[in-house]
Design an enzyme around this catalytic site. Structure first.
Site, mmCIF file in Angstrom:
data_model
loop_
_atom_site.group_PDB
_atom_site.id
_atom_site.type_symbol
_atom_site.label_atom_id
_atom_site.label_comp_id
_atom_site.label_asym_id
_atom_site.label_seq_id
_atom_site.Cartn_x
_atom_site.Cartn_y
_atom_site.Cartn_z
ATOM 1 N N THR A 134 0.820 -1.216 0.000
ATOM 2 C CA THR A 134 0.000 0.000 0.000
ATOM 3 C C THR A 134 0.854 1.266 0.000
ATOM 4 O OG1 THR A 134 -1.550 1.250 1.368
ATOM 5 C CG2 THR A 134 -0.119 -0.249 2.532
ATOM 6 N N ASP A 135 0.259 2.361 -0.471
ATOM 7 C CA ASP A 135 0.946 3.655 -0.415
ATOM 8 C C ASP A 135 1.081 4.178 1.016
ATOM 9 O OD1 ASP A 135 -1.753 4.287 0.001
ATOM 10 O OD2 ASP A 135 -1.885 5.761 -1.623
ATOM 11 N N GLU A 136 0.283 3.605 1.930
ATOM 12 C CA GLU A 136 0.263 4.149 3.298
ATOM 13 C C GLU A 136 1.605 3.983 4.017
ATOM 14 O OE1 GLU A 136 -3.154 3.439 5.642
ATOM 15 O OE2 GLU A 136 -4.503 3.446 3.934
ATOM 16 N N TYR A 160 -1.832 -0.397 11.032
ATOM 17 C CA TYR A 160 -1.982 -1.069 9.728
ATOM 18 C C TYR A 160 -0.776 -0.782 8.840
ATOM 19 C CZ TYR A 160 -3.304 -1.573 4.821
ATOM 20 O OH TYR A 160 -3.298 -1.887 3.490
ATOM 21 N N SER A 161 -0.474 0.502 8.630
ATOM 22 C CA SER A 161 0.600 0.811 7.675
ATOM 23 C C SER A 161 1.957 0.362 8.215
ATOM 24 C CB SER A 161 0.596 2.290 7.291
ATOM 25 O OG SER A 161 0.615 3.122 8.409
ATOM 26 N N LYS A 164 2.199 -3.275 7.367
ATOM 27 C CA LYS A 164 2.469 -3.469 5.937
ATOM 28 C C LYS A 164 3.929 -3.084 5.635
ATOM 29 C CE LYS A 164 0.032 -4.574 3.054
ATOM 30 N NZ LYS A 164 -0.354 -5.918 2.532
HETATM 31 P P1 NAD Z 1 -9.674 -7.414 2.373
HETATM 32 O O1 NAD Z 1 -9.656 -7.097 3.827
HETATM 33 O O2 NAD Z 1 -10.899 -7.162 1.582
HETATM 34 O O3 NAD Z 1 -9.296 -8.950 2.153
HETATM 35 C C1 NAD Z 1 -8.285 -9.598 2.865
HETATM 36 C C2 NAD Z 1 -8.427 -11.096 2.642
HETATM 37 O O4 NAD Z 1 -7.352 -11.762 3.348
HETATM 38 C C3 NAD Z 1 -9.728 -11.678 3.186
HETATM 39 O O5 NAD Z 1 -10.291 -12.567 2.242
HETATM 40 C C4 NAD Z 1 -9.295 -12.437 4.429
HETATM 41 O O6 NAD Z 1 -10.129 -13.533 4.750
HETATM 42 C C5 NAD Z 1 -7.890 -12.866 4.051
HETATM 43 N N1 NAD Z 1 -7.036 -13.126 5.219
HETATM 44 C C6 NAD Z 1 -6.873 -12.329 6.308
HETATM 45 N N2 NAD Z 1 -6.033 -12.915 7.172
HETATM 46 C C7 NAD Z 1 -5.648 -14.084 6.614
HETATM 47 C C8 NAD Z 1 -4.769 -15.138 7.023
HETATM 48 N N3 NAD Z 1 -4.120 -15.087 8.198
HETATM 49 N N4 NAD Z 1 -4.587 -16.197 6.207
HETATM 50 C C9 NAD Z 1 -5.254 -16.254 5.006
HETATM 51 N N5 NAD Z 1 -6.096 -15.302 4.582
HETATM 52 C C10 NAD Z 1 -6.284 -14.232 5.373
HETATM 53 O O7 NAD Z 1 -8.427 -6.632 1.781
HETATM 54 P P2 NAD Z 1 -8.248 -5.922 0.365
HETATM 55 O O8 NAD Z 1 -8.774 -4.557 0.446
HETATM 56 O O9 NAD Z 1 -8.691 -6.838 -0.683
HETATM 57 O O10 NAD Z 1 -6.656 -5.810 0.318
HETATM 58 C C11 NAD Z 1 -5.857 -6.865 -0.208
HETATM 59 C C12 NAD Z 1 -4.392 -6.470 -0.114
HETATM 60 O O11 NAD Z 1 -4.175 -5.274 -0.842
HETATM 61 C C13 NAD Z 1 -3.932 -6.198 1.307
HETATM 62 O O12 NAD Z 1 -2.627 -6.723 1.454
HETATM 63 C C14 NAD Z 1 -3.915 -4.678 1.417
HETATM 64 O O13 NAD Z 1 -2.946 -4.246 2.333
HETATM 65 C C15 NAD Z 1 -3.543 -4.303 -0.008
HETATM 66 N N6 NAD Z 1 -4.017 -2.985 -0.467
HETATM 67 C C16 NAD Z 1 -5.333 -2.651 -0.339
HETATM 68 C C17 NAD Z 1 -5.788 -1.419 -0.832
HETATM 69 C C18 NAD Z 1 -7.233 -1.010 -0.733
HETATM 70 O O14 NAD Z 1 -7.573 0.128 -1.075
HETATM 71 N N7 NAD Z 1 -8.138 -1.869 -0.306
HETATM 72 C C19 NAD Z 1 -4.877 -0.544 -1.423
HETATM 73 C C20 NAD Z 1 -3.526 -0.913 -1.530
HETATM 74 C C21 NAD Z 1 -3.120 -2.146 -1.056
HETATM 75 O O1 TDX Z 2 -16.651 6.398 7.654
HETATM 76 C C1 TDX Z 2 -15.623 6.882 7.163
HETATM 77 N N1 TDX Z 2 -15.479 8.242 7.110
HETATM 78 C C2 TDX Z 2 -14.370 8.851 6.601
HETATM 79 O O2 TDX Z 2 -14.287 10.096 6.577
HETATM 80 C C3 TDX Z 2 -14.558 6.064 6.646
HETATM 81 C C4 TDX Z 2 -14.653 4.556 6.680
HETATM 82 C C5 TDX Z 2 -13.436 6.688 6.132
HETATM 83 N N2 TDX Z 2 -13.333 8.051 6.126
HETATM 84 C C6 TDX Z 2 -12.114 8.668 5.558
HETATM 85 C C7 TDX Z 2 -10.802 8.167 6.121
HETATM 86 C C8 TDX Z 2 -9.864 8.286 4.952
HETATM 87 O O3 TDX Z 2 -9.348 9.602 4.869
HETATM 88 O O4 TDX Z 2 -12.076 8.295 4.176
HETATM 89 C C9 TDX Z 2 -10.736 8.035 3.730
HETATM 90 C C10 TDX Z 2 -10.660 6.603 3.213
HETATM 91 O O5 TDX Z 2 -10.842 5.741 4.323
HETATM 92 P P1 TDX Z 2 -10.764 4.152 4.181
HETATM 93 O O6 TDX Z 2 -11.749 3.698 3.154
HETATM 94 O O7 TDX Z 2 -10.843 3.560 5.548
HETATM 95 O O8 TDX Z 2 -9.329 3.949 3.513
HETATM 96 P P2 TDX Z 2 -7.834 4.349 3.984
HETATM 97 O O9 TDX Z 2 -7.765 4.537 5.441
HETATM 98 O O10 TDX Z 2 -7.399 5.498 3.117
HETATM 99 O O11 TDX Z 2 -7.047 3.009 3.581
HETATM 100 C C11 TDX Z 2 -7.346 2.317 2.349
HETATM 101 O O12 TDX Z 2 -6.416 2.599 1.354
HETATM 102 C C12 TDX Z 2 -5.146 2.026 1.466
HETATM 103 C C13 TDX Z 2 -7.463 0.817 2.562
HETATM 104 O O13 TDX Z 2 -8.385 0.550 3.595
HETATM 105 C C14 TDX Z 2 -6.130 0.185 2.847
HETATM 106 O O14 TDX Z 2 -6.236 -1.219 2.942
HETATM 107 C C15 TDX Z 2 -5.194 0.542 1.738
HETATM 108 O O15 TDX Z 2 -3.914 0.056 2.014
#
Ligand code: NAD
Ligand code: TDX
Length: 368
Positions: A134-136, A160-161, A164
């Site tokens: 992630t960018d975080e 979290y970050s 990661k």
């Molecule tokens: P998500 O939370 O939707 O899915 C995570 C999945 O991992 C789930 O299916 C969960 O059951 C599985 N999991 C969790 N713990 C586990 C374990 N111990 N063993 C096996 N499986 C396990 O997450 P996402 O949003 O799909 O993100 C996927 C990846 O991408 C993550 O590594 C996250 O850090 C990264 N990422 C997410 C975003 C975003 O915006 N969502 C952005 C950049 C990077």
């Molecule tokens: O209820 C809300 N109100 C609000 O203002 C929620 C859920 C979020 N927010 C704000 C917080 C953040 O500034 O919105 C922005 C986005 O929030 P999230 O959807 O929780 O994402 P963020 O914290 O930016 O992280 C996401 O992007 C990077 C993903 O959850 C991560 O897994 C990924 O790595």
């Protein structure tokens, strides 16, 4: 068409993992996938509903089970791992950081150990370990700072970050020390189908449908760089195909928006959808849009997230020049598709919003 091969996708029942599995199976008829997923609250078998079971084997298991991972790598002659599995929600990492260390740090290390054991024994076999990050990890940008490049300093600010960041460092270390062939992509905020409705876009969308408050953290001017999940998945495939071992690629949409703008666009889309389709008022009678009122009226400012990063933005030039990466979706097309998907997939989101979901939402917003 490529040679037949099987890849291991960890976290393939989560949001991005499931979209990746679907995209890969559609793109290459010669590829099979083993999904390893622990099915935490965020993982859902229905995210993979309809995929060909002959080409996608689902294994309910934990990435921390190193022996299981070794067995899967051997039994299926797997030479590629794409590692998504993680605890992924920043707010949950604030209320309960332990699971983030267990899965994101120890889980990633378990996978690296298994890959090393199976792939590097004797003379070794060709392989690739792709780590999805992630960018975080780069921290928070000021308003005039340039976007994050791959050589930016790591400055993670949430549990979290930080977890990661630790996993990224372990992946790097296994390359430098043991010569494991790794690539890492650090991506910005994703949105699209199957995103668990704790994250900003699906949460706001469903609250509009139910007429619930739209909780804006702080002043709503935190900026994220939004990317449709399909474009993230394409970037990962490019990194697998063209990425150089040991390298990191930043993937983003060059699409920075403050949260208030995101919420404004969602509320406007829902208002327009109700105006165009009278059946929505019958399906969602508690939405303000059911009575012709704007969903924007639901906006509620709540206490800020502790340590809330102000701005993220990705500099994608390395991925563009080395991998040929370009997003296909604009924010307008991507958001329109996403709103349409949630309206068409009510059964999916009703099923994932179970008792534990409601408990979490109540806890998160009651304390603000
Ligand atoms: P998500 O939370 O939707 O899915 C995570 C999945 O991992 C789930 O299916 C969960 O059951 C599985 N999991 C969790 N713990 C586990 C374990 N111990 N063993 C096996 N499986 C396990 O997450 P996402 O949003 O799909 O993100 C996927 C990846 O991408 C993550 O590594 C996250 O850090 C990264 N990422 C997410 C975003 C975003 O915006 N969502 C952005 C950049 C990077
Ligand atoms: O209820 C809300 N109100 C609000 O203002 C929620 C859920 C979020 N927010 C704000 C917080 C953040 O500034 O919105 C922005 C986005 O929030 P999230 O959807 O929780 O994402 P963020 O914290 O930016 O992280 C996401 O992007 C990077 C993903 O959850 C991560 O897994 C990924 O790595």
């Amino acid at each position: 068409m490529s040679d037949p091969r099987t890849i291991l996708v960890t976290g393939g029942a989560g949001f991005i993992g499931a979209n990746f599995v679907r995209q890969r199976l559609a793109a290459d008829a010669n590829e099979s996938i083993v999904v390893l997923d622990a099915l935490t609250y965020a993982g859902n078998r229905t995210n993979l509903a309809g995929v060909d079971p002959e080409r996608c084997i689902f294994v309910h298991g934990d990435i921390r089970d190193t022996a299981l991972v070794e067995r899967l790598l051997r039994e299926h002659a797997i030479r590629t791992i794409v590692h998504f599995a993680a605890e992924s929600h920043v707010d949950r990492s604030i209320t309960g950081p332990d699971a983030f260390i267990d899965t994101n740090v120890n889980g990633t290390h378990s996978l690296l150990k298994a890959a090393r054991t199976v792939w590097l024994a004797g003379t070794g076999v060709p392989h690739r370990f792709h780590h999805v990050s992630t960018d975080e990890v780069y921290g928070s940008l000021g308003p005039n700072d340039p976007p994050f490049a791959e050589n930016n300093q790591y400055q993670p600010n949430s549990p979290y970050s930080a977890s990661k960041a630790a996993s990224d460092h372990l992946v790097r270390a296994y390359h430098h020390t043991f010569h494991l062939e790794v690539t890492t992509t650090n991506c910005s905020n994703n949105y699209g189908p199957f995103q668990f409705p704790e994250k900003l876009i699906p949460l706001m969308l469903l609250h509009c449908l139910h007429g619930k408050p739209l909780p804006i953290y702080g002043d709503g001017m935190n900026v994220r760089d939004w990317l449709h999940v399909d474009d993230h998945c394409r970037g990962i495939t490019l990194a697998l195909d063209k990425g150089r071992p040991g390298e990191v690629y930043n993937i983003g949409g060059e699409n920075e928006r403050p949260n208030l703008e995101i919420v404004q666009r969602i509320t406007a889309s829902i208002d327009a959808a109700f105006a165009a389709d009278p059946s929505l008022a019958a399906r969602f009678p508690t939405s303000p849009a059911a009575n012709g009122n704007p969903c924007w009226s639901l906006v509620t400012y709540v206490k800020d997230r502790p340590g809330h990063d102000r701005r993220y933005a990705i500099d994608p030039r390395k991925a563009q020049s080395e991998l040929g990466y370009r997003p296909h979706e604009t924010f307008e097309t991507g958001l329109a598709k996403t709103v349409a998907w949630y309206l068409a997939n009510e059964r999916w989101w009703r099923a994932v919003m179970d008792g534990s979901y409601r408990q979490w939402i109540e806890h998160n917003y009651a304390t603000r």
